[in-house]
Design a protein around this motif. Structure first.
Motif, PDB file in Angstrom:
ATOM      1  N   GLN A 213      53.135  39.864  42.515  1.00  0.00           N
ATOM      2  CA  GLN A 213      51.783  39.858  41.231  1.00  0.00           C
ATOM      3  C   GLN A 213      51.500  41.182  41.108  1.00  0.00           C
ATOM      4  O   GLN A 213      50.265  41.664  40.782  1.00  0.00           O
ATOM      5  CB  GLN A 213      51.246  40.551  43.409  1.00  0.00           C
ATOM      6  CG  GLN A 213      50.892  39.618  44.256  1.00  0.00           C
ATOM      7  CD  GLN A 213      50.197  39.891  45.800  1.00  0.00           C
ATOM      8  OE1 GLN A 213      51.123  40.436  46.898  1.00  0.00           O
ATOM      9  NE2 GLN A 213      49.324  40.051  46.167  1.00  0.00           N
ATOM     10  N   CYS A 214      52.966  41.919  39.918  1.00  0.00           N
ATOM     11  CA  CYS A 214      52.185  42.615  38.864  1.00  0.00           C
ATOM     12  C   CYS A 214      51.821  43.821  39.441  1.00  0.00           C
ATOM     13  O   CYS A 214      50.900  44.507  38.647  1.00  0.00           O
ATOM     14  CB  CYS A 214      52.134  41.656  37.871  1.00  0.00           C
ATOM     15  SG  CYS A 214      52.850  40.610  37.348  1.00  0.00           S
TER      16      CYS A 214
ATOM     17  N   ASP B  99      40.109  49.768  39.586  1.00  0.00           N
ATOM     18  CA  ASP B  99      39.617  50.875  38.623  1.00  0.00           C
ATOM     19  C   ASP B  99      41.144  50.921  37.164  1.00  0.00           C
ATOM     20  O   ASP B  99      41.404  50.408  37.793  1.00  0.00           O
ATOM     21  CB  ASP B  99      39.105  52.246  39.874  1.00  0.00           C
ATOM     22  CG  ASP B  99      41.184  52.893  39.941  1.00  0.00           C
ATOM     23  OD1 ASP B  99      41.826  52.193  39.911  1.00  0.00           O
ATOM     24  OD2 ASP B  99      41.110  53.575  41.079  1.00  0.00           O
ATOM     25  N   GLU B 100      40.204  52.207  36.623  1.00  0.00           N
ATOM     26  CA  GLU B 100      41.139  51.533  35.960  1.00  0.00           C
ATOM     27  C   GLU B 100      42.802  52.249  35.637  1.00  0.00           C
ATOM     28  O   GLU B 100      43.659  51.604  35.082  1.00  0.00           O
ATOM     29  CB  GLU B 100      40.785  53.268  34.276  1.00  0.00           C
ATOM     30  CG  GLU B 100      40.409  52.844  33.135  1.00  0.00           C
ATOM     31  CD  GLU B 100      41.031  50.896  32.326  1.00  0.00           C
ATOM     32  OE1 GLU B 100      42.152  51.156  31.389  1.00  0.00           O
ATOM     33  OE2 GLU B 100      39.936  50.879  32.700  1.00  0.00           O
ATOM     34  N   ALA B 101      42.993  53.020  36.933  1.00  0.00           N
ATOM     35  CA  ALA B 101      43.835  52.971  36.872  1.00  0.00           C
ATOM     36  C   ALA B 101      44.744  51.855  37.409  1.00  0.00           C
ATOM     37  O   ALA B 101      45.781  51.964  37.089  1.00  0.00           O
ATOM     38  CB  ALA B 101      44.382  54.489  38.040  1.00  0.00           C
ATOM     39  N   TYR B 102      44.615  51.420  38.564  1.00  0.00           N
ATOM     40  CA  TYR B 102      44.945  50.040  38.702  1.00  0.00           C
ATOM     41  C   TYR B 102      44.829  49.172  37.679  1.00  0.00           C
ATOM     42  O   TYR B 102      46.453  48.764  37.501  1.00  0.00           O
ATOM     43  CB  TYR B 102      43.951  49.336  40.183  1.00  0.00           C
ATOM     44  CG  TYR B 102      44.866  48.088  40.318  1.00  0.00           C
ATOM     45  CD1 TYR B 102      45.797  48.709  41.122  1.00  0.00           C
ATOM     46  CD2 TYR B 102      44.698  47.423  40.594  1.00  0.00           C
ATOM     47  CE1 TYR B 102      46.220  47.539  41.968  1.00  0.00           C
ATOM     48  CE2 TYR B 102      45.280  45.858  40.906  1.00  0.00           C
ATOM     49  CZ  TYR B 102      46.823  46.163  42.121  1.00  0.00           C
ATOM     50  OH  TYR B 102      47.015  45.527  42.202  1.00  0.00           O
ATOM     51  N   ARG B 103      43.659  49.077  37.233  1.00  0.00           N
ATOM     52  CA  ARG B 103      44.068  48.185  35.482  1.00  0.00           C
ATOM     53  C   ARG B 103      45.480  48.710  34.220  1.00  0.00           C
ATOM     54  O   ARG B 103      46.399  47.830  34.474  1.00  0.00           O
ATOM     55  CB  ARG B 103      43.089  48.307  34.909  1.00  0.00           C
ATOM     56  CG  ARG B 103      41.266  46.971  36.137  1.00  0.00           C
ATOM     57  CD  ARG B 103      40.910  47.277  34.381  1.00  0.00           C
ATOM     58  NE  ARG B 103      41.434  46.507  33.280  1.00  0.00           N
ATOM     59  CZ  ARG B 103      41.077  44.918  33.893  1.00  0.00           C
ATOM     60  NH1 ARG B 103      39.952  44.367  35.066  1.00  0.00           N
ATOM     61  NH2 ARG B 103      41.622  44.240  33.395  1.00  0.00           N
ATOM     62  N   GLU B 104      45.698  50.046  34.586  1.00  0.00           N
ATOM     63  CA  GLU B 104      47.136  50.048  34.021  1.00  0.00           C
ATOM     64  C   GLU B 104      48.063  49.615  34.802  1.00  0.00           C
ATOM     65  O   GLU B 104      49.120  49.358  34.396  1.00  0.00           O
ATOM     66  CB  GLU B 104      46.247  51.575  33.493  1.00  0.00           C
ATOM     67  CG  GLU B 104      45.250  51.892  32.295  1.00  0.00           C
ATOM     68  CD  GLU B 104      45.539  53.789  32.347  1.00  0.00           C
ATOM     69  OE1 GLU B 104      46.334  53.909  33.229  1.00  0.00           O
ATOM     70  OE2 GLU B 104      44.562  53.927  32.106  1.00  0.00           O
ATOM     71  N   GLU B 105      47.907  50.200  36.313  1.00  0.00           N
ATOM     72  CA  GLU B 105      48.826  50.294  37.040  1.00  0.00           C
ATOM     73  C   GLU B 105      49.916  48.270  36.540  1.00  0.00           C
ATOM     74  O   GLU B 105      50.965  47.408  36.444  1.00  0.00           O
ATOM     75  CB  GLU B 105      49.128  50.176  38.369  1.00  0.00           C
ATOM     76  CG  GLU B 105      50.102  49.760  39.185  1.00  0.00           C
ATOM     77  CD  GLU B 105      49.943  50.245  40.904  1.00  0.00           C
ATOM     78  OE1 GLU B 105      50.364  49.768  41.274  1.00  0.00           O
ATOM     79  OE2 GLU B 105      48.991  50.999  40.783  1.00  0.00           O
ATOM     80  N   VAL B 106      49.158  47.041  36.887  1.00  0.00           N
ATOM     81  CA  VAL B 106      49.119  45.892  36.339  1.00  0.00           C
ATOM     82  C   VAL B 106      49.482  45.746  34.714  1.00  0.00           C
ATOM     83  O   VAL B 106      50.380  44.659  35.368  1.00  0.00           O
ATOM     84  CB  VAL B 106      47.699  45.089  37.015  1.00  0.00           C
ATOM     85  CG1 VAL B 106      48.459  43.370  37.081  1.00  0.00           C
ATOM     86  CG2 VAL B 106      47.760  45.432  38.500  1.00  0.00           C
ATOM     87  N   ALA B 107      48.877  45.540  34.490  1.00  0.00           N
ATOM     88  CA  ALA B 107      49.218  45.431  32.824  1.00  0.00           C
ATOM     89  C   ALA B 107      50.617  45.995  32.601  1.00  0.00           C
ATOM     90  O   ALA B 107      51.525  45.897  32.334  1.00  0.00           O
ATOM     91  CB  ALA B 107      48.770  46.188  31.315  1.00  0.00           C
TER      92      ALA B 107
END
Length: 270
Positions: A68-69, A113-121
């Motif tokens: 799940q990245c 949120d932006e923090a989670y998007r950054e985590e996945v990226a």
């Protein structure tokens, strides 16, 4: 396109039975799913699946790892087997594939949120680098409740990660029209790799879906295939789900899929 089957619709059957079903239906390519048949970390099972396919002349196209990245570890429910990047890739190597399918997190794009998007990226970029060292391509599931639940979010994620071995699968989004799904295909362009094929209808509650025979969706799938053919790269059309998980329905849907594809592909001729 080449015809294949994703094994999720055959999850109640053993490895041997799955390979027998593929052979009986003259399907020469398979994507093994990690939710039942080839669990991440079970290298012996992966090697067994590879051996069975080699004996039957069936190509293992890819591994549906369900990694799940993100950094949240094992998930709940169907993702409780998520054991991380290295385990997923080791299993793909044992299976003998050069392509692995993953999920873009476990949150809908509207809820991330932006923090989670950054985590996945960040996790996805690291995964792509690790996969590249193994000569492997990475393919995102185009799926609801992930960061690839819209084409805009999927493209934004892929642009952020910016890895040459990263692609996206495609499947229809529920609750939108044919033209909007065609627009998604066109927007993904050359980043679109393989296709999961099924015909589901969204119920009146707007949340649940009903599996239907592929013949009822033939017109729309012909439109989708016409859009896909504008991009000439080689790809697989993978039958993923059939109504009732029934083998006779699988046989019927494969016949319809071959008609949609325009001709019987060399990968699935008798």
């Amino acid at each position: 396109m080449k015809i294949a089957i994703n094994t999720v619709t055959l999850r109640e059957h053993s490895l041997e039975k799955v390979v027998s079903i593929l052979s009986d239906n003259k399907v020469k390519a398979v994507e093994w799913a990690g939710d039942a048949h080839v669990p991440p970390g079970n290298l012996e099972t992966a090697e067994r699946a590879k051996s069975l396919c080699e004996q039957a002349g069936i190509e293992c196209t890819s591994y549906g790892s369900y990694y799940q990245c993100d950094e949240q570890g094992q998930g709940d429910g169907p993702f409780r087997f998520n054991l991380g990047a290295t385990v997923a890739l080791d299993t793909a190597v044992a299976l003998g594939v050069d392509a692995i399918r993953v999920w873009a997190g476990r949150k809908a794009s509207a809820d991330a949120d932006e923090a989670y998007r950054e985590e996945v990226a960040r996790c996805l970029a690291a995964f792509c680098d690790q996969a590249d060292s193994l000569g492997m391509t990475v393919h995102l599931e185009f799926h609801r409740n992930t960061l690839t639940d819209t084409v805009e979010s999927a493209l934004a994620l892929m642009d952020t990660v910016a890895k040459g071995n990263l692609y996206s699968y495609w499947q229809p989004r529920h609750g939108i029209g044919i033209e909007e799904n065609v627009a998604d295909i066109e927007a993904l362009g050359d980043r679109l790799s393989h296709v999961h094929v099924f015909h589901w209808l969204l119920k009146e509650d707007g949340k649940t879906v009903e599996r239907r025979p592929l013949k009822e969706g033939r017109e729309r799938w012909e439109r989708y295939f016409a859009a896909l053919r504008k991009r000439p790269q080689s790809r697989y059309a993978m039958m993923e789900f059939v109504m009732g998980d029934a083998l006779d329905q699988l046989q019927e849907d494969l016949s319809v899929l071959r008609l949609i594809n325009g001709a019987v592909d060399p990968y699935c001729t008798a």
